[in-house]
Design an enzyme around this catalytic site. Structure first.
Site, PDB file in Angstrom:
ATOM      1  N   ARG A  57       0.837  -1.206   0.000  1.00  0.00           N
ATOM      2  CA  ARG A  57       0.000   0.000   0.000  1.00  0.00           C
ATOM      3  C   ARG A  57       0.870   1.255   0.000  1.00  0.00           C
ATOM      4  NH1 ARG A  57      -1.360   1.690   4.706  1.00  0.00           N
ATOM      5  NH2 ARG A  57      -2.165  -0.284   5.491  1.00  0.00           N
ATOM      6  N   TYR A 109     -18.142  16.871 -13.437  1.00  0.00           N
ATOM      7  CA  TYR A 109     -18.498  15.453 -13.510  1.00  0.00           C
ATOM      8  C   TYR A 109     -19.450  15.106 -12.355  1.00  0.00           C
ATOM      9  CZ  TYR A 109     -17.920  10.395 -13.310  1.00  0.00           C
ATOM     10  OH  TYR A 109     -18.151   9.046 -13.274  1.00  0.00           O
ATOM     11  N   ASP A 180      -9.323  18.869 -13.467  1.00  0.00           N
ATOM     12  CA  ASP A 180      -9.594  17.515 -13.936  1.00  0.00           C
ATOM     13  C   ASP A 180      -9.300  17.489 -15.441  1.00  0.00           C
ATOM     14  OD1 ASP A 180     -10.810  15.164 -14.917  1.00  0.00           O
ATOM     15  OD2 ASP A 180     -12.328  15.174 -13.340  1.00  0.00           O
ATOM     16  N   LYS A 205     -10.600   6.438 -18.423  1.00  0.00           N
ATOM     17  CA  LYS A 205     -11.050   6.915 -19.724  1.00  0.00           C
ATOM     18  C   LYS A 205      -9.905   6.814 -20.741  1.00  0.00           C
ATOM     19  CE  LYS A 205     -14.582   7.588 -17.141  1.00  0.00           C
ATOM     20  NZ  LYS A 205     -14.871   8.838 -16.468  1.00  0.00           N
TER      21      LYS A 205
HETATM   22  C1  LIG Z   1     -15.151   9.214 -15.146  1.00  0.00           C
HETATM   23  C2  LIG Z   1     -14.741  10.532 -14.650  1.00  0.00           C
HETATM   24  C3  LIG Z   1     -14.368  10.720 -13.312  1.00  0.00           C
HETATM   25  C4  LIG Z   1     -14.437   9.612 -12.284  1.00  0.00           C
HETATM   26  O1  LIG Z   1     -13.523   8.604 -12.546  1.00  0.00           O
HETATM   27  P1  LIG Z   1     -13.730   7.064 -12.120  1.00  0.00           P
HETATM   28  O2  LIG Z   1     -12.488   6.434 -12.612  1.00  0.00           O
HETATM   29  O3  LIG Z   1     -14.978   6.601 -12.804  1.00  0.00           O
HETATM   30  O4  LIG Z   1     -13.877   7.042 -10.644  1.00  0.00           O
HETATM   31  C5  LIG Z   1     -13.952  11.983 -12.926  1.00  0.00           C
HETATM   32  N1  LIG Z   1     -13.906  13.005 -13.805  1.00  0.00           N
HETATM   33  C6  LIG Z   1     -14.262  12.861 -15.095  1.00  0.00           C
HETATM   34  C7  LIG Z   1     -14.200  14.027 -16.009  1.00  0.00           C
HETATM   35  C8  LIG Z   1     -14.689  11.626 -15.563  1.00  0.00           C
HETATM   36  O5  LIG Z   1     -15.078  11.497 -16.839  1.00  0.00           O
END
Ligand SMILES: *Cc1c(COP(=O)(O)O)cnc(C)c1O
Length: 390
Positions: A57, A109, A180, A205
């Site tokens: 961890r 998001y 983000d 993504k």
């Molecule tokens: C999918 C997404 C998240 C969250 O990510 P996870 O891996 O699903 O927890 C945060 N910000 C954006 C812009 C996203 O598309």
């Protein structure tokens, strides 16, 4: 006006993705591919006398390679991985304390909105929401604002926020700016070079891009923040598995190729849809008619495979279209090699209150596409036949 040029693409992006921190000499068998280190614990020579790792961890060799690569790709000194994008966001909440305030972009998001409004609030951390214009952030700052949180382009209406301008405000008021960068990846946008303090990603993504790993990350150049985040990564424990780290390391090797193709295909399809009689409008930041086209050219090197369209019709027309598509899969998520289509008003953004949806123009005829890596001709003919069906 900045002419018709986006920022240049980084020339050694793929070389970094393929070689950074991956010298075979560091491994006992000179492995060319980073080994998956599954051991949860490491032998110590004497009590508290260990080579480099003690418990998986706190630190794991496979994860550490991935963290070095993602940091370098984002022009950051430090990078940390988490078991999901929201896991990264949760960990960053650990930088705050009861009584602090987060100023967040309104079109954020949905999961981030839920985490801040419904979970952080339980610990006395308040969140309020700002319009996308930089001035709106300055206006909405409070004496206890400790963090500004933005996402650009936004989801699903692809509005673009001026990172450098918001960074000026955050610096002036000594507030941490988090961006983000999931939608564009460092291939197309580098928020740290524009003044952000921390970048977060859902690696789920584009960065992984194969729709088979859920993971998150954050990167920074700020040493003090980096130390805190490393502490929180271990203390809060939201870490990914070594196997998943290996999957993402593999995927990053083709990130540049994939992003280039996502971008080319999405622009081609957007242009096709623009002139389609059943389409009312196309929102794609790479098109000159996008309201933030000039800003997009100033702060990015291009746009990914995600864009949205308004069709001429209502909820039923949207449903019919989505059910008629054969190559685009009707599903949430984005950024994978496979093309996806969805109806935000009843799927990804169903939990956004109706008045807010109306304000953001997330209507029942708004369809979000995530253009994958299939041959673009087949995607266009798929859209063609589905539009015919409505
Ligand atoms: C999918 C997404 C998240 C969250 O990510 P996870 O891996 O699903 O927890 C945060 N910000 C954006 C812009 C996203 O598309």
């Amino acid at each position: 006006m900045s002419g018709d040029h986006f920022l240049p693409i980084q020339e050694d992006f793929s070389t970094i993705a393929i070689h950074e921190a991956q010298e075979p000499e560091q491994w006992s068998c000179m492995e060319v591919v980073t080994p998956i280190s599954t051991s949860t614990t490491y032998k110590q020579r004497g009590p508290a006398d260990f080579k480099k790792y003690e418990y998986s961890r706190s630190g794991n060799p496979t994860r550490e390679v991935l963290e070095k690569v993602i940091a370098k790709l984002e022009d950051a000194k430090y990078g940390y991985c988490f078991s999901s994008g929201l896991g990264a966001n949760t960990t960053l909440l650990g930088l705050l304390k009861c009584g602090d305030h987060i100023l967040c972009i309104n079109d954020v998001y949905g999961g981030t909105n839920r985490l801040f409004s419904k979970v952080a609030s339980r610990f006395g951390i308040e969140t309020s929401f700002s319009e996308i214009e930089a001035e709106s952030f300055e206006k909405n700052l409070r004496p206890n604002t400790k963090m500004i949180w933005i996402e650009t382009p936004t989801n699903p209406t692809l509005q673009v926020c001026d990172i450098a301008k918001v960074a000026e405000i955050s610096k002036k008021h000594n507030v941490i700016l988090v961006v983000d960068n999931t939608f564009l990846t460092p291939y197309f946008q580098k928020p740290l070079t524009l003044g952000a303090d921390v970048v977060v990603h859902s690696l789920t993504k584009y960065m992984n891009g194969h729709s088979d790993v859920v993971m998150g990350a954050c990167m920074t150049n700020n040493e003090a923040l980096s130390k805190e985040i490393k502490f929180l990564q271990n203390a809060m424990g939201i870490v990914p598995s070594p196997f998943d780290c290996s999957q993402v390391l593999r995927s990053l090797k083709t990130l540049a190729l994939r992003m280039k193709q996502h971008s080319e295909s999405s622009l081609q399809i957007a242009k096709y849809l623009e002139s389609h009689p059943k389409v009312e409008g196309v929102i794609h930041p790479g098109l000159p008619n996008h309201p933030h086209y000039e800003l997009t050219k100033r702060q990015t090197s291009g746009h990914s495979g995600i864009f949205s369209i308004y069709i001429k019709g209502n909820l039923d027309s949207s449903k019919k279209l989505l059910q008629s598509l054969k190559k685009f899969t009707l599903a949430e998520s984005l950024g994978g090699y496979e093309s996806l289509a969805e109806l935000p008003s009843v799927m990804t953004h169903a939990s956004v209150p109706p008045e807010q949806r109306e304000k953001l123009r997330i209507t029942d005829n708004l369809i979000r596409l995530s253009v994958g890596l299939e041959d673009v001709k087949s995607l266009i003919s798929d859209l063609e036949q589905a539009l015919k069906a409505i």
